[in-house]
Motif scaffolding. Structure first.
Motif, PDB file in Angstrom:
ATOM      1  N   THR A  35      37.645   1.021  10.999  1.00  0.00           N
ATOM      2  CA  THR A  35      36.720  -0.168  10.601  1.00  0.00           C
ATOM      3  C   THR A  35      37.643  -1.207  10.062  1.00  0.00           C
ATOM      4  O   THR A  35      37.370  -2.630  10.740  1.00  0.00           O
ATOM      5  CB  THR A  35      35.767   0.263   9.568  1.00  0.00           C
ATOM      6  OG1 THR A  35      35.104   1.226   9.986  1.00  0.00           O
ATOM      7  CG2 THR A  35      35.162  -0.901   9.048  1.00  0.00           C
ATOM      8  N   ALA A  36      38.601  -1.164   9.260  1.00  0.00           N
ATOM      9  CA  ALA A  36      39.339  -2.116   8.856  1.00  0.00           C
ATOM     10  C   ALA A  36      40.295  -2.815  10.081  1.00  0.00           C
ATOM     11  O   ALA A  36      40.406  -3.994  10.105  1.00  0.00           O
ATOM     12  CB  ALA A  36      40.570  -1.653   7.882  1.00  0.00           C
ATOM     13  N   TYR A  37      40.782  -1.940  11.063  1.00  0.00           N
ATOM     14  CA  TYR A  37      41.455  -2.523  12.213  1.00  0.00           C
ATOM     15  C   TYR A  37      40.348  -3.645  12.985  1.00  0.00           C
ATOM     16  O   TYR A  37      40.954  -4.726  13.332  1.00  0.00           O
ATOM     17  CB  TYR A  37      41.600  -1.336  12.981  1.00  0.00           C
ATOM     18  CG  TYR A  37      42.175  -1.798  14.522  1.00  0.00           C
ATOM     19  CD1 TYR A  37      43.522  -2.188  14.563  1.00  0.00           C
ATOM     20  CD2 TYR A  37      41.284  -1.345  15.655  1.00  0.00           C
ATOM     21  CE1 TYR A  37      43.686  -2.233  15.965  1.00  0.00           C
ATOM     22  CE2 TYR A  37      41.689  -1.799  16.808  1.00  0.00           C
ATOM     23  CZ  TYR A  37      43.069  -2.142  16.939  1.00  0.00           C
ATOM     24  OH  TYR A  37      43.518  -2.567  18.328  1.00  0.00           O
ATOM     25  N   PHE A  38      38.976  -3.014  13.277  1.00  0.00           N
ATOM     26  CA  PHE A  38      38.254  -4.015  14.048  1.00  0.00           C
ATOM     27  C   PHE A  38      37.880  -5.290  13.390  1.00  0.00           C
ATOM     28  O   PHE A  38      37.744  -6.161  13.747  1.00  0.00           O
ATOM     29  CB  PHE A  38      37.006  -3.148  14.376  1.00  0.00           C
ATOM     30  CG  PHE A  38      37.192  -2.191  15.527  1.00  0.00           C
ATOM     31  CD1 PHE A  38      37.479  -2.896  16.916  1.00  0.00           C
ATOM     32  CD2 PHE A  38      37.692  -0.908  15.320  1.00  0.00           C
ATOM     33  CE1 PHE A  38      37.474  -1.728  17.893  1.00  0.00           C
ATOM     34  CE2 PHE A  38      37.754   0.018  16.187  1.00  0.00           C
ATOM     35  CZ  PHE A  38      37.732  -0.570  17.668  1.00  0.00           C
ATOM     36  N   TYR A  39      37.842  -5.018  11.920  1.00  0.00           N
ATOM     37  CA  TYR A  39      37.377  -6.224  11.036  1.00  0.00           C
ATOM     38  C   TYR A  39      38.598  -7.143  11.407  1.00  0.00           C
ATOM     39  O   TYR A  39      38.264  -8.440  11.266  1.00  0.00           O
ATOM     40  CB  TYR A  39      37.109  -5.936   9.451  1.00  0.00           C
ATOM     41  CG  TYR A  39      35.847  -5.509   9.095  1.00  0.00           C
ATOM     42  CD1 TYR A  39      34.826  -6.365   9.569  1.00  0.00           C
ATOM     43  CD2 TYR A  39      35.352  -4.407   8.717  1.00  0.00           C
ATOM     44  CE1 TYR A  39      33.376  -6.369   9.382  1.00  0.00           C
ATOM     45  CE2 TYR A  39      34.106  -4.330   8.355  1.00  0.00           C
ATOM     46  CZ  TYR A  39      32.854  -5.300   8.518  1.00  0.00           C
ATOM     47  OH  TYR A  39      31.727  -4.826   8.195  1.00  0.00           O
ATOM     48  N   PRO A  79      46.386  -6.626   7.001  1.00  0.00           N
ATOM     49  CA  PRO A  79      45.121  -5.594   7.478  1.00  0.00           C
ATOM     50  C   PRO A  79      45.096  -4.434   6.420  1.00  0.00           C
ATOM     51  O   PRO A  79      45.912  -3.699   6.170  1.00  0.00           O
ATOM     52  CB  PRO A  79      45.785  -4.871   8.782  1.00  0.00           C
ATOM     53  CG  PRO A  79      46.949  -6.033   9.339  1.00  0.00           C
ATOM     54  CD  PRO A  79      47.367  -6.690   7.853  1.00  0.00           C
ATOM     55  N   GLY A  80      43.845  -4.026   6.392  1.00  0.00           N
ATOM     56  CA  GLY A  80      43.489  -2.980   5.341  1.00  0.00           C
ATOM     57  C   GLY A  80      43.858  -3.290   3.884  1.00  0.00           C
ATOM     58  O   GLY A  80      44.019  -2.177   3.303  1.00  0.00           O
ATOM     59  N   LEU A  81      44.202  -4.358   3.303  1.00  0.00           N
ATOM     60  CA  LEU A  81      44.284  -4.734   2.166  1.00  0.00           C
ATOM     61  C   LEU A  81      43.551  -4.157   1.120  1.00  0.00           C
ATOM     62  O   LEU A  81      43.852  -3.568   0.110  1.00  0.00           O
ATOM     63  CB  LEU A  81      44.623  -6.258   1.924  1.00  0.00           C
ATOM     64  CG  LEU A  81      45.037  -6.774   0.445  1.00  0.00           C
ATOM     65  CD1 LEU A  81      46.410  -5.904  -0.015  1.00  0.00           C
ATOM     66  CD2 LEU A  81      45.199  -8.236   0.532  1.00  0.00           C
ATOM     67  N   LYS A  82      42.057  -4.275   1.618  1.00  0.00           N
ATOM     68  CA  LYS A  82      41.118  -3.813   0.689  1.00  0.00           C
ATOM     69  C   LYS A  82      41.433  -2.198   0.485  1.00  0.00           C
ATOM     70  O   LYS A  82      40.969  -1.720  -0.585  1.00  0.00           O
ATOM     71  CB  LYS A  82      39.794  -4.183   1.085  1.00  0.00           C
ATOM     72  CG  LYS A  82      38.500  -3.592   0.324  1.00  0.00           C
ATOM     73  CD  LYS A  82      37.235  -4.148   0.982  1.00  0.00           C
ATOM     74  CE  LYS A  82      36.171  -3.952  -0.202  1.00  0.00           C
ATOM     75  NZ  LYS A  82      34.809  -4.485   0.394  1.00  0.00           N
ATOM     76  N   GLY A  83      41.652  -1.528   1.353  1.00  0.00           N
ATOM     77  CA  GLY A  83      41.853  -0.041   1.296  1.00  0.00           C
ATOM     78  C   GLY A  83      43.009   0.265   0.264  1.00  0.00           C
ATOM     79  O   GLY A  83      42.885   1.315  -0.280  1.00  0.00           O
ATOM     80  N   ALA A  84      44.268  -0.727   0.269  1.00  0.00           N
ATOM     81  CA  ALA A  84      45.151  -0.307  -0.664  1.00  0.00           C
ATOM     82  C   ALA A  84      44.398  -0.173  -2.026  1.00  0.00           C
ATOM     83  O   ALA A  84      44.874   0.726  -2.916  1.00  0.00           O
ATOM     84  CB  ALA A  84      46.311  -1.365  -0.587  1.00  0.00           C
ATOM     85  N   LEU A  85      43.752  -1.211  -2.713  1.00  0.00           N
ATOM     86  CA  LEU A  85      43.018  -1.345  -3.892  1.00  0.00           C
ATOM     87  C   LEU A  85      42.199  -0.110  -4.203  1.00  0.00           C
ATOM     88  O   LEU A  85      42.240   0.442  -5.005  1.00  0.00           O
ATOM     89  CB  LEU A  85      42.289  -2.495  -3.950  1.00  0.00           C
ATOM     90  CG  LEU A  85      43.168  -4.099  -4.074  1.00  0.00           C
ATOM     91  CD1 LEU A  85      42.395  -5.120  -4.190  1.00  0.00           C
ATOM     92  CD2 LEU A  85      44.381  -3.701  -5.180  1.00  0.00           C
ATOM     93  N   GLU A  86      41.212   0.028  -3.132  1.00  0.00           N
ATOM     94  CA  GLU A  86      40.387   1.331  -3.062  1.00  0.00           C
ATOM     95  C   GLU A  86      41.031   2.677  -3.482  1.00  0.00           C
ATOM     96  O   GLU A  86      40.623   3.341  -4.253  1.00  0.00           O
ATOM     97  CB  GLU A  86      39.454   1.445  -1.739  1.00  0.00           C
ATOM     98  CG  GLU A  86      38.566   0.411  -1.433  1.00  0.00           C
ATOM     99  CD  GLU A  86      37.733   0.230  -0.428  1.00  0.00           C
ATOM    100  OE1 GLU A  86      38.031   1.098   0.328  1.00  0.00           O
ATOM    101  OE2 GLU A  86      36.881  -0.682  -0.214  1.00  0.00           O
TER     102      GLU A  86
END
Length: 269
Positions: free
Chosen positions: A130-134, A65-72
């Motif tokens: 948003t990441a949670y719901f996705y 969950p939220g892996l994209k956020g870690a990169l961003e």
């Protein structure tokens, strides 16, 4: 191009009457041997498991969950929060985050003018939501049924905690207001708690908090922190700390008379 085993092992027609001749039998032996030797290795190349017992469970893309956020956020300029950011009322991650939050520099945010650190914190909170719901959608769950994650089971809470810690990373306790700080990855046990609570299985090597190899847009991600919470080197806190926080909330509610225990339980010794 076809895999070479399809080229060297064409379909062999076998007729029962009359019995296949020696040449046909030889082709069958060569074909069968080739399939046994080649298909397992081809499966590994294509990224599939050769473990017939394994069954995927809660294996979504991205797996965490939220892996994209870690990169961003690793690529963003982060700052030690000011008073406004610390006092900002989080909507989604309010009960999941208890640390001082590293804030995206509002001057580097897109489509914003005169933005404040408080604005950045609220935006990060929204990104976590948003990441949670996705992620729930990827698990074939109706996200609308889980709008209040704190009221649900261990798996939902683990997803909630993971996205909140990812998008609202910890700032050093001793940092000065406005000072640039480094992004702190999730502690290993925060990631591990998600894998355990949601019983995640992908039948390959991708479900690892450290050392996993990712592809596509996540190919540069090398894994979460190897430190275990509580630690000043990573974001997150232990399950014991969470439990203590919940117990303290309950104690305060009882003391204020806002919560009463069932009469039947009060009489038990």
């Amino acid at each position: 191009l076809k895999p070479f085993w399809l080229i060297i092992c064409p379909i062999v027609k076998v007729h029962l009457h009359p019995l296949p001749n020696s040449q046909t039998m030889m082709k069958l032996v060569i074909c069968g041997t080739t399939l046994l030797l080649v298909i397992p290795s081809q499966a590994r190349i294509d990224g599939f498991t050769t473990n017939a017992i394994c069954r995927k469970n809660n294996c979504v893309n991205p797996v965490f969950p939220g892996l994209k956020g870690a990169l961003e956020l690793k690529s963003q300029k982060l700052l030690c929060p000011d008073d406004g950011a610390r006092d900002a009322k989080l909507e989604f991650c309010d009960r999941a985050v208890t640390h001082k939050v590293a804030v995206i520099d509002p001057q580097h945010s897109k489509n914003t003018t005169n933005a404040t650190m408080a604005d950045s914190v609220l935006k990060q909170d929204q990104m976590a939501s948003t990441a949670y719901f996705y992620h729930l959608s990827g698990m074939n769950l109706d996200a609308w049924d889980y709008r209040k994650p704190a009221e649900h089971g261990a798996c939902i809470k683990a997803i909630w905690k993971m996205v909140c810690d990812t998008y609202l990373p910890k700032a050093p306790a001793d940092c000065k207001q406005g000072q640039e700080v480094q992004y702190q990855l999730l502690c290993e046990n925060v990631c591990g708690s998600y894998i355990s609570a949601c019983d995640v299985e992908c039948c390959d090597e991708s479900v690892k908090c450290n050392g996993a190899e990712f592809s596509g847009e996540f190919k540069n991600f090398t894994g979460y922190s190897s430190y275990t919470a509580p630690s000043r080197h990573c974001t997150g806190h232990s399950a014991a700390t969470l439990a203590a926080g919940v117990s303290l909330r309950l104690a305060l509610l009882l003391a204020l008379g806002l919560l009463t225990l069932p009469q039947g339980r009060e009489q038990r010794v």
